[in-house]
Design a protein around this motif. Structure first.
Motif, PDB file in Angstrom:
ATOM      1  N   GLN A 148       2.747   6.006  -2.946  1.00 38.24           N
ATOM      2  CA  GLN A 148       3.851   6.884  -3.345  1.00 38.24           C
ATOM      3  C   GLN A 148       4.107   6.831  -4.849  1.00 38.24           C
ATOM      4  OE1 GLN A 148       7.361   6.503  -0.796  1.00 38.24           O
ATOM      5  NE2 GLN A 148       6.039   5.838   0.884  1.00 38.24           N
ATOM      6  N   LEU A 149       4.030   5.627  -5.421  1.00 38.33           N
ATOM      7  CA  LEU A 149       4.253   5.478  -6.866  1.00 38.33           C
ATOM      8  C   LEU A 149       3.121   6.146  -7.644  1.00 38.33           C
ATOM      9  CD1 LEU A 149       5.797   4.392  -9.289  1.00 38.33           C
ATOM     10  CD2 LEU A 149       4.639   2.198  -8.946  1.00 38.33           C
ATOM     11  N   SER A 150       1.892   6.016  -7.173  1.00 31.12           N
ATOM     12  CA  SER A 150       0.747   6.615  -7.842  1.00 31.12           C
ATOM     13  C   SER A 150       0.919   8.134  -7.969  1.00 31.12           C
ATOM     14  CB  SER A 150      -0.530   6.271  -7.072  1.00 31.12           C
ATOM     15  OG  SER A 150      -1.649   6.744  -7.768  1.00 31.12           O
ATOM     16  N   GLU A 151       1.386   8.772  -6.892  1.00 33.35           N
ATOM     17  CA  GLU A 151       1.632  10.223  -6.930  1.00 33.35           C
ATOM     18  C   GLU A 151       2.673  10.569  -7.988  1.00 33.35           C
ATOM     19  OE1 GLU A 151       2.734  11.663  -3.042  1.00 33.35           O
ATOM     20  OE2 GLU A 151       0.862  10.932  -2.144  1.00 33.35           O
ATOM     21  N   LYS A 152       3.760   9.798  -8.035  1.00 30.17           N
ATOM     22  CA  LYS A 152       4.825  10.068  -9.016  1.00 30.17           C
ATOM     23  C   LYS A 152       4.336   9.823 -10.449  1.00 30.17           C
ATOM     24  CE  LYS A 152       8.897   9.448  -6.158  1.00 30.17           C
ATOM     25  NZ  LYS A 152       9.633  10.660  -6.429  1.00 30.17           N
ATOM     26  N   LEU A 153       3.558   8.749 -10.632  1.00 25.66           N
ATOM     27  CA  LEU A 153       3.027   8.463 -11.973  1.00 25.66           C
ATOM     28  C   LEU A 153       2.075   9.567 -12.429  1.00 25.66           C
ATOM     29  CD1 LEU A 153       2.405   4.619 -11.627  1.00 25.66           C
ATOM     30  CD2 LEU A 153       4.000   5.702 -13.227  1.00 25.66           C
TER      31      LEU A 153
ATOM     32  N   PHE B 118      -5.021   0.446 -14.415  1.00 20.74           N
ATOM     33  CA  PHE B 118      -5.053   0.077 -13.005  1.00 20.74           C
ATOM     34  C   PHE B 118      -3.629  -0.181 -12.535  1.00 20.74           C
ATOM     35  CE2 PHE B 118      -9.191  -1.187 -14.657  1.00 20.74           C
ATOM     36  CZ  PHE B 118     -10.048  -0.670 -13.691  1.00 20.74           C
ATOM     37  N   LEU B 119      -3.262   0.404 -11.396  1.00 19.10           N
ATOM     38  CA  LEU B 119      -1.960   0.157 -10.784  1.00 19.10           C
ATOM     39  C   LEU B 119      -2.131  -0.897  -9.700  1.00 19.10           C
ATOM     40  CD1 LEU B 119       1.052   0.822 -10.228  1.00 19.10           C
ATOM     41  CD2 LEU B 119       0.241   2.614  -8.670  1.00 19.10           C
ATOM     42  N   GLU B 120      -1.323  -1.949  -9.772  1.00 17.81           N
ATOM     43  CA  GLU B 120      -1.338  -3.000  -8.755  1.00 17.81           C
ATOM     44  C   GLU B 120       0.078  -3.191  -8.244  1.00 17.81           C
ATOM     45  OE1 GLU B 120      -2.859  -6.534 -10.620  1.00 17.81           O
ATOM     46  OE2 GLU B 120      -4.897  -5.750 -10.734  1.00 17.81           O
ATOM     47  N   VAL B 121       0.249  -3.140  -6.933  1.00 19.98           N
ATOM     48  CA  VAL B 121       1.540  -3.418  -6.314  1.00 19.98           C
ATOM     49  C   VAL B 121       1.344  -4.635  -5.428  1.00 19.98           C
ATOM     50  CG1 VAL B 121       3.347  -2.565  -4.773  1.00 19.98           C
ATOM     51  CG2 VAL B 121       2.225  -0.989  -6.361  1.00 19.98           C
ATOM     52  N   SER B 122       2.150  -5.677  -5.644  1.00 22.46           N
ATOM     53  CA  SER B 122       1.968  -6.897  -4.856  1.00 22.46           C
ATOM     54  C   SER B 122       3.266  -7.677  -4.722  1.00 22.46           C
ATOM     55  CB  SER B 122       0.882  -7.774  -5.489  1.00 22.46           C
ATOM     56  OG  SER B 122       1.325  -8.272  -6.730  1.00 22.46           O
TER      57      SER B 122
ATOM     58  N   GLY C 103       0.820  -1.213   0.000  1.00 22.30           N
ATOM     59  CA  GLY C 103       0.000   0.000   0.000  1.00 22.30           C
ATOM     60  C   GLY C 103       0.850   1.257   0.000  1.00 22.30           C
ATOM     61  N   GLN C 104       1.927   1.268   0.780  1.00 20.14           N
ATOM     62  CA  GLN C 104       2.828   2.429   0.815  1.00 20.14           C
ATOM     63  C   GLN C 104       3.451   2.658  -0.556  1.00 20.14           C
ATOM     64  OE1 GLN C 104       5.389   1.081   4.117  1.00 20.14           O
ATOM     65  NE2 GLN C 104       5.022   3.093   5.039  1.00 20.14           N
TER      66      GLN C 104
END
Length: 157
Positions: A59-64, A75-79, A54-55
């Motif tokens: 943070q990546l979403s803001e930069k993107l 859709f952005l997925e971090v896993s 989630g972190q």
């Protein structure tokens, strides 16, 4: 285009992962049905938890959003890469000696393009796998540049 997006995402996510002491395993940008997915797989010794994902995502979403490498909805997925984690880098092979792995080759070696067995060693860009042929164990050498795909393999005893 997909290559540019993954390269830009890697550039943006690496400083975030460094701060959080996480490792980048893989980035995928692909279309499934009508939707595009940007998937970032992260890990660390002992595994990552949902809060860490989630972190990174936040943070990546803001930069993107600021850099805007993708001009259409996605859709952005971090896993976590999961138990069948891909082995992409030479370091991945070095860190998984003794583990069961699945390897798919670009072209046949010993009359097969797919092998599953215990990774015995990785030196000089050659992976040595111990495979079972019926009841016999055999070691085979696989050059790194012949490997199309590799991942950890779950075994059930």
């Amino acid at each position: 285009m997909s290559n540019n997006v993954t390269e830009k995402t890697e550039e943006l996510v690496l400083p975030i992962l460094e701060r959080l002491d996480l490792e980048l395993v893989d980035i995928e940008f692909e279309k499934e049905g009508k939707n595009w997915f940007l998937r970032v797989f992260v890990d660390k010794t002992g595994g990552v938890d949902i809060e860490e994902c989630g972190q990174v995502s936040e943070q990546l979403s803001e930069k993107l959003d600021a850099e805007d490498p993708v001009t259409f909805p996605y859709f952005l997925e971090v896993s976590s890469p999961g138990v069948e984690r891909p082995l992409k880098k030479k370091k991945d092979f070095e860190n998984n000696i003794g583990n069961n792995v699945y390897v798919k080759l670009y072209e046949p070696l010993h009359d097969s393009k797919e092998f599953e067995g215990v990774l015995k060693s990785y030196e000089d860009e050659v992976a040595v796998l111990e495979i079972k042929i019926k009841t016999r164990k055999k070691e085979i050498e696989i050059p790194f540049d012949k490997i199309a795909k590799a991942r950890l393999a779950v075994t059930f005893n």
